[in-house]
Design a protein around this motif. Structure first.
Motif, short mmCIF file in Angstrom:
data_model
loop_
_atom_site.label_atom_id
_atom_site.label_comp_id
_atom_site.label_asym_id
_atom_site.label_seq_id
_atom_site.Cartn_x
_atom_site.Cartn_y
_atom_site.Cartn_z
N ILE A 26 0.86 -1.18 0.00
CA ILE A 26 0.00 0.00 0.00
C ILE A 26 0.89 1.23 0.00
O ILE A 26 1.68 1.45 0.92
N MET A 27 0.76 2.03 -1.03
CA MET A 27 1.51 3.29 -1.14
C MET A 27 0.48 4.42 -1.22
O MET A 27 -0.10 4.67 -2.27
N GLY A 28 0.25 5.06 -0.09
CA GLY A 28 -0.75 6.12 -0.04
C GLY A 28 -1.74 5.86 1.07
O GLY A 28 -1.38 5.85 2.24
N GLU A 29 -3.01 5.61 0.70
CA GLU A 29 -4.06 5.39 1.69
C GLU A 29 -4.86 4.14 1.29
O GLU A 29 -5.47 4.10 0.22
N GLY A 30 -4.86 3.12 2.17
CA GLY A 30 -5.54 1.88 1.85
C GLY A 30 -6.38 1.36 2.99
O GLY A 30 -6.02 1.52 4.17
N PHE A 31 -7.51 0.74 2.64
CA PHE A 31 -8.41 0.16 3.64
C PHE A 31 -8.74 -1.26 3.21
O PHE A 31 -9.13 -1.50 2.06
N ILE A 32 -8.57 -2.22 4.13
CA ILE A 32 -8.89 -3.62 3.87
C ILE A 32 -9.97 -4.05 4.84
O ILE A 32 -9.78 -3.99 6.06
#
Length: 227
Positions: A26-32
């Motif tokens: 994840i490079m930036g903003e990630g939601f799992i």
């Protein structure tokens, strides 16, 4: 990883459901949203896992991550902030920044330069804490325990202003190990085979087996040798 669906890669801003992956990046903003199993997990920026995270190799965090469940991994490296709502299990843990654990933290080697809040037990064979931010732990157990006063921790993006924090100390109910060295620590009970209470400490009770040393800049209300 068996039955994995390949890699999960998020660049910029994105989201995904939980699953088994070979690698998560994840490079930036990630939601799992869900449980994640993978070989390697790497994030640079802001990320959240709404579930458990199980990684067979390494978790490498630069920035901030929040995990709603448990975190289980072989190696953990943090440069920034991590929040785990439940328990953390790892062989080796290196943190430059801040860690918050809602349950217990179990590691073979635990190294921290920064601050922490651990609601349960911090258990590590070899434990070293550099107090660049305030630390609060319910109970600490290990073989070799070293807690030292820290200086400024420079890390861009960390929410706390490192240089302006005045009370860089560890607060704990119980600290128990074989070899224990403490600075800037407030604790109710310290137990060990060899115990050295350094400057800036306020300890209610020290129980030791072999050796006990107290710095003139430390306060110990009571000490006793246990055979």
């Amino acid at each position: 990883m068996e039955n994995s669906i390949g890699d999960l890669i998020i660049n910029g801003k994105g989201s995904s459901g939980g699953d088994k992956f070979k690698k998560v990046s994840i490079m930036g903003e990630g939601f799992i949203n869900g449980d994640v199993e993978c070989v390697k997990f790497k994030t640079c920026g802001e990320s959240d896992v709404n579930g458990n995270l199980k990684v067979t190799d390494i978790v490498d965090i630069k920035g901030r991550i929040g995990i709603k469940g448990n975190l289980e991994t072989k190696n953990l490296e943090i440069r920034g902030e991590i929040e785990v709502n439940k328990d953390l299990f790892t062989e080796q843990c290196k943190i430059w920044g801040k860690i918050d654990i809602g349950g217990n933290l179990n590691a073979e080697i635990f190294t921290l330069d920064g601050g922490c809040t651990i609601e349960g037990l911090l258990n590590a064979d070899k434990l070293k804490m550099i107090l660049s931010l305030p630390c609060k732990v319910h109970e600490i157990g290990g073989s070799d325990i070293t807690v030292k006063k820290g200086g400024k921790l420079m890390f861009i993006g960390l929410r706390d202003i490192m240089g302006s924090v005045k009370h860089k100390e560890l607060t704990a109910d119980i600290i128990e190990g074989d070899n224990v060295f403490l600075e800037n620590t407030k604790a109710k009970v310290v137990r060990g085979t060899n115990v050295k209470i350094g400057p800036g400490c306020e300890i209610d009770l020290v129980e030791y087996k072999n050796d006990f040393k107290q710095d003139k800049g430390a306060e110990v209300k009571k000490s006793s040798q246990k055979k």
